[in-house]
Write an enzyme that holds these catalytic residues in place. Sequence first.
Site, mmCIF file in Angstrom:
data_model
loop_
_atom_site.group_PDB
_atom_site.id
_atom_site.type_symbol
_atom_site.label_atom_id
_atom_site.label_comp_id
_atom_site.label_asym_id
_atom_site.label_seq_id
_atom_site.Cartn_x
_atom_site.Cartn_y
_atom_site.Cartn_z
ATOM 1 N N CYS A 67 0.987 -1.269 0.081
ATOM 2 C CA CYS A 67 -0.046 -0.088 -0.013
ATOM 3 C C CYS A 67 0.938 1.351 0.047
ATOM 4 O O CYS A 67 1.688 1.644 -0.999
ATOM 5 C CB CYS A 67 -1.023 -0.037 1.375
ATOM 6 S SG CYS A 67 -2.364 -1.040 1.079
ATOM 7 N N HIS A 109 -3.066 -5.903 0.958
ATOM 8 C CA HIS A 109 -2.466 -5.350 2.370
ATOM 9 C C HIS A 109 -2.655 -6.302 3.508
ATOM 10 O O HIS A 109 -3.059 -7.351 3.225
ATOM 11 C CB HIS A 109 -3.180 -4.063 2.830
ATOM 12 C CG HIS A 109 -4.634 -4.297 3.368
ATOM 13 N ND1 HIS A 109 -5.620 -3.268 3.192
ATOM 14 C CD2 HIS A 109 -5.096 -5.318 4.003
ATOM 15 C CE1 HIS A 109 -6.418 -3.725 3.519
ATOM 16 N NE2 HIS A 109 -6.440 -5.073 4.096
#
Lengths: 463, 245
Positions: free
Chosen positions: B94, B194
């Site tokens: 991310c 993530h």
Amino acid sequence: MRFATRTALLLGKTIGTASRAFKFGGGSTLPGRVARRLDPAFVSDMVKELPLGCVLITGTNGKTTTSALLASILDRAGMTPVHNRTGANLMAGIASALIREADSGGTLAGRLGLFEVDEAALPDAIAETAPRLVLVNNLFRDQLDRYGELDTLAAKMKKAIVTLDPSRTVALNADDPLVASIGSGLEQKVLYYGIDDQKYASDTMQHAADSKHCAACGGRLDYDYYLFGHLGRYRCPDCGASRPETDVAATHIEMLGMEGTRCTLRFPGGTCDLTIPVPGLYNVYNILAAMTASLALGVEPDEVLGAVEDFTAAFGRVERVQAGNRDIMMILAKNPAGFNEVIRTLTFAPGKKTVMLALNDNIADGRDVSWIWDVDFEMFRGRLADVVCSGVRAFDMALRIKYAGVGEMSLATEPDLAKALDAGLIAAGRAGTLYVVPTYTAMLDLRKTMVERGLVTPYWEDN
Amino acid sequence: MTVRIGWLYPDLMNIYGDRGNIMTLVQRCKWRGIPVQVDELALGARLPEGLIDIFFMGGGQDREQKIVCRDLLEVKGPALKREIDRGAAALVVCGGYQLFGKYYRPFEGEELTGIEVFDAYTVAGNKRCIGNVVATSALGGPSGTIVGFENHSGKTYLGDGCTPLAMVSVGFGNNSEDGTEGAIYRGAIGTYLHGSLLPKNPGVADFLIEKALARREEGVRLDPLDDALELKAHDSAVVRARKTH
């Protein structure tokens, strides 16, 4: 009452009656949703019928327990509340509670509105109910896929609170830096509560901790100690902001495992000793929150204490159920901070436990299950006799337990909740206890299973 | 020989269970009898040259990302790039992924300059991409897929200097347009998947460990592990992903 409000109320009542009659789910949001659609000013008009005004309770953890406790205090004090007690805490849930408690002429069965409110719904709830008291218990990362960032959420909450009339009161948890920061510079009366005992504190932050930076200046906070997640005693070395002094506090705490917690409470004008019949430090915060709110509303301390002593855990948060010659203890855990506290409580009492972990990923649980990697399952090392992983994401949970290296116990995985419950009960053994830790929708499904087996009564059997 | 993992900004860049990735790398080394050590690389700390085998950086909120961006440019960036060019492995997720590209351009406010490990840039998008992801990848193990969860509004576009980690079959990926997800440059992987990417994708975890070992010794092969539970979790997550989209 306006014609539109009256019409919306009648329609809402009809829907509520029908949903209860045909048992399509308790009717805790649908009547309110329809009423607000028909009359957008429905809530703001209805709350005018409440002579004692409204109270809003929000925060990531403990909303339901805190408001259930506050409701029983207010009941005892004769300030009968209208309360969204099923935990439906968006605007539709609040509207539904008003509909349920009103007669068809619009007269309400209570004198004060007591509403548990989802954190993100607080600005709307403030605008529509003009509350006399707003309480924020804590802010943890719960379901960021719904809320976005915590700082932004807190800023939105504060922006709404600032609009309240200066005569109103705001009650805040002093130990949560982000929550406490909401109180700085407010014109309204601010009351702080917190834990002033560091016996159960640690000098390292639990992994789930969220708020590490000063909300005022962005500096990194210095902590003297941590109590529960990022809650503790802190100060900002850059701007000098620090944990506020408390108006209501727990000054001495003794944890008694699953039996509960003994504590000494200090409030304006006195102190008292109290045994809380539910476990966990988080419940001390819930008690402090309910106490602060009720004292702010003018309830006498004696009445508050009597009600607290009589209180048993709110629906679903900690539930003891007898299943034949075995006990089931079910404790909801919906985010890392809450889960850590549950594990801490379970491992506090001696003996190896038989545990069932039920992980769902429905919308109400949060679609993303990454958060289980923020839970400190390592605390279970050497403390488990057996563990059964269940729910839609049973294998994710089992994998988390594998990587936690909790030891040589058997690890069973059964996505079907009813089957997993059976496996857990067998593993618990005769006269044993099965500790069930479900996420929200897994808890609802497990309750359904238990109702079918005649073990518990459905929570919507309210009227 | 000890595998050393360098966890970049653990207190700032750790949102959504990112540490699950560290746990996975550590356990999968331990289970094979490979000594392993995790070094936390905080703000201001310089990189010990040539010592770290696998770098990891997770995602963070905007404020954290800004603080980290400054530290990368002023303190760690050039050394990180050098280490990766010398064969160190990396997993960045991310926000970490975006800062390993050329830049991140928000709707308003300053552009964040990246350290250019990846030939990629990111611009703010007006839609948040949230949900389960299934993507085909050479690192996907027996099923040839990786599975995870994304939650980002940035849109990342890759240049010729890196290749995509995977091609999306469920979910949005880098930019919702070209079907790519993540990036690979040498031993460095960037991704929007993530939190706990590695536990359910042991092929990706072992790729990183293999790169780390290859730095010290040629021709090292990893002992196989019993991944039955990992693969079950992977497969059931794939089924769930297809159902929830």
